[in-house]
Design a protein around this motif. Structure first.
Motif, PDB file in Angstrom:
ATOM      1  N   PRO A  97       0.835  -1.209   0.000  1.00 32.51           N
ATOM      2  CA  PRO A  97       0.000   0.000   0.000  1.00 32.51           C
ATOM      3  C   PRO A  97       0.868   1.257   0.000  1.00 32.51           C
ATOM      4  O   PRO A  97       1.948   1.261   0.581  1.00 32.51           O
ATOM      5  N   TYR A  98       0.385   2.297  -0.662  1.00 33.46           N
ATOM      6  CA  TYR A  98       1.102   3.572  -0.617  1.00 33.46           C
ATOM      7  C   TYR A  98       1.156   4.094   0.812  1.00 33.46           C
ATOM      8  O   TYR A  98       0.284   3.816   1.622  1.00 33.46           O
ATOM      9  N   GLN A 103      -0.112   5.896   9.041  1.00 35.27           N
ATOM     10  CA  GLN A 103       0.581   4.614   9.262  1.00 35.27           C
ATOM     11  C   GLN A 103       1.732   4.765  10.269  1.00 35.27           C
ATOM     12  O   GLN A 103       2.229   5.848  10.515  1.00 35.27           O
ATOM     13  N   ARG A 110       1.837  -5.583   5.386  1.00 39.32           N
ATOM     14  CA  ARG A 110       2.293  -4.871   4.189  1.00 39.32           C
ATOM     15  C   ARG A 110       2.859  -3.482   4.481  1.00 39.32           C
ATOM     16  O   ARG A 110       3.706  -3.001   3.748  1.00 39.32           O
ATOM     17  N   ARG A 114       6.602  -2.577   3.293  1.00 33.35           N
ATOM     18  CA  ARG A 114       6.997  -1.482   2.394  1.00 33.35           C
ATOM     19  C   ARG A 114       8.123  -0.645   3.016  1.00 33.35           C
ATOM     20  O   ARG A 114       9.036  -0.200   2.323  1.00 33.35           O
TER      21      ARG A 114
END
Ligand SMILES: [Zn+2]
Length: 166
Positions: A97-98, A103, A110, A114
């Motif tokens: 996910p971007y 976050q 995920r 990242r």
């Protein structure tokens, strides 16, 4: 996938693993003691999501035991492995996910994956492999981030937040 991960990460991993397809299981999949349980309901609904296997067998390779380190890092590493070694993430519509400001690195899965990919690209190539070994030998500490990258995990996350391209 398993022999590939064995070669890259843990040559002492179990040589025999068991897969169970459980018709009564309501999760997605789980792994313990060399046994991976897959949900037949989930796999029937999402037959393209075969890299659930990649994530789960990484947990067998990891074999960190209790108290080795934060659980979010264990799950983030398994999804990092899925991202790196997955056989058909695209077919499953699975991607990292971007970044979003809401976050944090300990969101696991995920989001953590990242972050790990970003660190390898921008700060320290291949550090996940050394963290994996440290977690398995129970030598991982909060200092491991600084030892590997020159930055604390919070400093790394701040740098990632400022420039999130991978
Ligand atoms: Zn997992």
């Amino acid at each position: 996938m398993y022999p590939k991960l064995e070669k890259e990460y843990n040559s002492k991993t179990l040589k025999e693993v068991t897969f169970v397809i459980d018709t009564a299981y309501n999760g997605v999949a789980e792994t313990g003691d060399g046994k991976v349980t897959f949900s037949s309901k989930y796999m029937t609904k999402y037959p393209g999501d075969i890299d659930v296997v990649t994530h789960e067998v990484m947990h067998i390779i990891q074999n960190y035991g209790n108290g080795a380190g934060p659980g979010w890092l264990t799950e983030g590493t398994a999804d990092y492995i899925r991202f790196k070694f997955g056989v058909d993430n695209k077919g499953a519509g699975w991607k990292l996910p971007y970044f979003k400001p809401s976050q944090n690195y300990d969101n696991a899965y995920r989001i953590t994956a990242r972050f790990l990919v970003w660190i390898e690209k921008n700060i320290k190539p291949d550090f996940v492999k050394s963290f994996d070994a440290q977690l398995r030998s129970h030598t991982f500490t909060d200092e491991s981030w600084k030892n590997a990258t020159g930055k604390t995990v919070d400093e790394l996350w701040a740098a990632y937040s400022a420039n999130t391209q991978i």
